[in-house]
Write a protein that holds these residues in place. Structure first.
Motif, PDB file in Angstrom:
ATOM      1  N   LEU A 113      -9.401  19.535 -60.428  1.00  9.73           N
ATOM      2  CA  LEU A 113     -10.387  20.064 -59.486  1.00  9.73           C
ATOM      3  C   LEU A 113     -10.113  21.550 -59.272  1.00  9.73           C
ATOM      4  CD1 LEU A 113     -10.491  17.351 -56.649  1.00  9.73           C
ATOM      5  CD2 LEU A 113     -12.392  17.961 -58.171  1.00  9.73           C
ATOM      6  N   LEU A 123     -16.808  16.363 -51.952  1.00  8.03           N
ATOM      7  CA  LEU A 123     -16.547  15.841 -53.296  1.00  8.03           C
ATOM      8  C   LEU A 123     -17.518  14.706 -53.582  1.00  8.03           C
ATOM      9  CD1 LEU A 123     -12.636  15.524 -53.171  1.00  8.03           C
ATOM     10  CD2 LEU A 123     -13.990  17.343 -54.271  1.00  8.03           C
ATOM     11  N   VAL A 146     -16.149  15.082 -58.762  1.00  8.13           N
ATOM     12  CA  VAL A 146     -16.557  16.483 -58.981  1.00  8.13           C
ATOM     13  C   VAL A 146     -16.866  17.139 -57.634  1.00  8.13           C
ATOM     14  CG1 VAL A 146     -17.525  16.026 -61.286  1.00  8.13           C
ATOM     15  CG2 VAL A 146     -19.015  15.842 -59.282  1.00  8.13           C
ATOM     16  N   SER A 190     -19.614  23.901 -56.777  1.00 11.71           N
ATOM     17  CA  SER A 190     -18.634  24.247 -57.802  1.00 11.71           C
ATOM     18  C   SER A 190     -18.249  25.718 -57.643  1.00 11.71           C
ATOM     19  CB  SER A 190     -19.262  23.970 -59.160  1.00 11.71           C
ATOM     20  OG  SER A 190     -18.383  24.328 -60.151  1.00 11.71           O
ATOM     21  N   SER A 240     -16.931  14.575 -69.717  1.00 14.23           N
ATOM     22  CA  SER A 240     -17.277  14.378 -68.321  1.00 14.23           C
ATOM     23  C   SER A 240     -18.590  13.623 -68.259  1.00 14.23           C
ATOM     24  CB  SER A 240     -17.414  15.730 -67.646  1.00 14.23           C
ATOM     25  OG  SER A 240     -18.099  15.558 -66.429  1.00 14.23           O
ATOM     26  N   LEU A 279     -20.819  13.916 -65.906  1.00 12.83           N
ATOM     27  CA  LEU A 279     -21.897  14.669 -65.263  1.00 12.83           C
ATOM     28  C   LEU A 279     -22.938  15.218 -66.238  1.00 12.83           C
ATOM     29  CD1 LEU A 279     -22.786  15.258 -62.424  1.00 12.83           C
ATOM     30  CD2 LEU A 279     -21.600  17.410 -62.552  1.00 12.83           C
ATOM     31  N   ASN A 320     -24.753  26.358 -58.638  1.00 13.93           N
ATOM     32  CA  ASN A 320     -23.615  25.439 -58.752  1.00 13.93           C
ATOM     33  C   ASN A 320     -23.487  24.485 -57.574  1.00 13.93           C
ATOM     34  OD1 ASN A 320     -22.775  26.337 -61.254  1.00 13.93           O
ATOM     35  ND2 ASN A 320     -21.687  28.066 -60.316  1.00 13.93           N
ATOM     36  N   HIS A 324     -10.307  12.421 -68.898  1.00 17.24           N
ATOM     37  CA  HIS A 324      -9.569  13.646 -69.179  1.00 17.24           C
ATOM     38  C   HIS A 324      -8.748  13.510 -70.447  1.00 17.24           C
ATOM     39  CE1 HIS A 324     -11.295  14.654 -65.519  1.00 17.24           C
ATOM     40  NE2 HIS A 324     -10.626  13.741 -64.854  1.00 17.24           N
ATOM     41  N   GLU A 375      -8.655  25.259 -62.280  1.00 18.03           N
ATOM     42  CA  GLU A 375      -8.416  23.854 -61.913  1.00 18.03           C
ATOM     43  C   GLU A 375      -6.937  23.534 -61.834  1.00 18.03           C
ATOM     44  OE1 GLU A 375     -10.589  21.490 -64.738  1.00 18.03           O
ATOM     45  OE2 GLU A 375     -12.426  21.622 -63.552  1.00 18.03           O
ATOM     46  N   GLU A 381     -15.290   9.357 -62.070  1.00 16.66           N
ATOM     47  CA  GLU A 381     -15.312  10.819 -62.160  1.00 16.66           C
ATOM     48  C   GLU A 381     -15.455  11.421 -60.756  1.00 16.66           C
ATOM     49  OE1 GLU A 381     -16.231  14.157 -65.064  1.00 16.66           O
ATOM     50  OE2 GLU A 381     -15.452  12.144 -65.290  1.00 16.66           O
ATOM     51  N   TYR A 404     -26.036  20.029 -61.332  1.00 13.81           N
ATOM     52  CA  TYR A 404     -25.840  21.268 -60.563  1.00 13.81           C
ATOM     53  C   TYR A 404     -27.056  22.172 -60.743  1.00 13.81           C
ATOM     54  CZ  TYR A 404     -20.915  20.058 -59.984  1.00 13.81           C
ATOM     55  OH  TYR A 404     -19.748  19.435 -59.645  1.00 13.81           O
TER      56      TYR A 404
END
Ligand code: PLP
Length: 438
Positions: A378, A387, A347, A351, A17, A19, A34, A12, A356, A345, A30
């Motif tokens: 999040l 999660l 996530v 989603s 990220s 992902l 999502n 951050h 967030e 990480e 995803y």
């Protein structure tokens, strides 16, 4: 040794990220609704059937990484020995075996696992700074390929046990080249101050002067640390070792293989993995010219980003200014954040697109140090949401515990559109099976 220098909130700070990188390759991504998938299997579908928490691994990830590493070594006479310690489920060892890897093991239990996974004894290396007589005897009886020896006293014990069994033990001395791998102190192993390996001068004297009838010196070994991203420490260490091999050769001692260890870094949050292109350019020519067979012992490079830990949100809680997500997994399943301050990480599995907030994601154990992540952004989670804690394929399940009498979670392997339970969830009965009321 097994850790990472990736501290809390790293991704951050730099706004990246992990992902998207994993998604690019379709390992974790995803779909249009999502929902998080591992390859083409919905994580929620698995959770509905096996409950939470659980580990899930992508088989394709192992295959792709193995091929990347092999391609980089093209032209070398090489053999990869998977460092079983990073993830020792027998199915994972078997994936690497099918790809052509041997096994690098560190204990009787890891040796047993490698054999059970089908790795032939003559493709097993046994390392470790404190091998017991029982481990040495088992390894000699099985006729494993190689002992990586870390002290003269260990060498004497191996000789004596081999002698009693009427066998010859093949040995490589693990040398400590005294180079700085520029990694976390906990995972730097090739500095003079570390407990690992034998100093180069001392190793030279042992190779030259040992007269042990049941020992055959076949090679030389190093492992300078973990989570290394720079080529320079490998280069410096290999050059020192090749110089030693030259001197030994001049004295009539011909070693056939050089084991350059593991430690190839992976990113826990965006960025890049170890650059094997640079390795190809700068290290491979050195290795090729040595005329020796090259061994490598990678663990995390294959396993870390193959896996995720999936947990369920139990409660949301606010203490002062802090927002907590209390999950049904914690340090008993994934100890790396608590132990090393390692960053993973986190996530959502579905989603929501909500705005967030920052949360500390903590487990249910009775320790303040029980957390999976701090200051994690999040989209407002709710109880029962799932999660995914990413990069949890290495040094995760293997470091899990029964603390608070928690049952270890199951492990799931996704393979070509199907998923398999490769380790069942532990039962209450298993928690006490070795105990008796007296
Ligand atoms: N070889 C030895 C001797 C090790 O101690 C380790 C890790 O602790 C490895 C190989 C694997 O390291 P990595 O998982 O960083 O590749």
């Amino acid at each position: 040794m097994a850790d990472s220098q990736n501290y809390i909130s790293k991704s951050h700070q730099d706004g990246k990220s992990l992902l998207p990188l994993l998604a690019e390759q379709n390992y974790f991504h995803y779909n249009d609704n999502n929902e998080l998938f591992c390859e083409n299997v919905s994580i929620k579908t698995i959770a509905d059937e096996v409950g939470t928490p659980f580990f899930v691994y992508s088989k394709k990830y192992f295959t792709d990484k193995y091929q990347t590493m092999s391609r980089a070594l093209a032209g070398c006479d090489f053999k990869i020995f998977y460092a079983v310690k990073s993830n020792y489920n027998i199915n994972i060892i078997n994936i690497l075996r099918e790809l052509g890897a041997g096994a690098d093991v560190n204990s009787l239990g890891e040796m047993y696992r490698a054999l059970k996974a089908g790795v032939p004894a003559n493709e097993i290396l046994l390392g470790g700074v404190g091998k017991s007589a029982e481990e040495i005897k088992f390894a000699i009886e099985k006729d494993i390929f190689l002992f990586k020896v870390e002290s003269e006293s260990e060498l004497l014990l191996i000789n004596s046990i081999a002698n009693d069994l009427g066998k010859i033990a093949r040995v490589a001395l693990r040398v400590n080249p005294d180079v700085d791998p520029h990694t976390h102190p906990y995972i730097s192993t090739g500095l003079a101050e570390n407990k690992f390996g034998i100093a180069l001068k001392e190793a030279e004297a042992i190779y030259l002067n040992s007269r042990l009838s049941s020992i055959q010196f076949t090679g030389i070994d190093m492992h300078i640390g973990s989570q290394i991203f720079s080529i320079a420490p490998y280069k410096a260490a290999i050059e020192k070792i090749l110089n030693l091999c030259q001197r030994l050769k001049a004295a009539g001692i011909n070693l056939h293989h050089i084991d350059i260890g593991g430690g190839y870094g992976i990113e826990y949050a965006g960025g890049k993995d170890f650059e094997f292109d640079a390795f190809s350019k700068e290290i491979v020519p050195l290795l090729k010219n040595s005329g020796m067979k090259i061994f490598l012992e990678p663990g995390r490079y294959f396993s870390a980003n193959s896996g995720a830990l999936i947990a369920k949100v139990l409660y949301l809680k606010k203490n002062g200014d802090k927002n907590f997500v209390i999950a049904d997994a914690g340090m008993s399943e994934l100890i790396r954040p608590s132990l090393y301050g390692a960053y993973h990480e986190i996530v959502p599995v579905s989603s929501s697109g909500k705005s967030e907030k920052m949360y500390d994601v903590v487990g249910p154990l009775c320790e303040s140090g029980d957390f999976l992540g701090k200051d994690i952004p999040l989209a407002e989670p709710a109880p029962n949401d799932l999660l995914a804690i990413l990069s949890a394929g290495a040094y995760s399940m293997v470091m899990s515990s029964n603390y608070n009498a928690r049952m270890r979670p199951p492990e799931i392997l996704v393979d070509n559109g199907k998923w398999h339970i490769i380790r069942k969830r532990e039962s209450l009965m298993q928690l006490i099976q070795n105990e008796e009321l007296v």
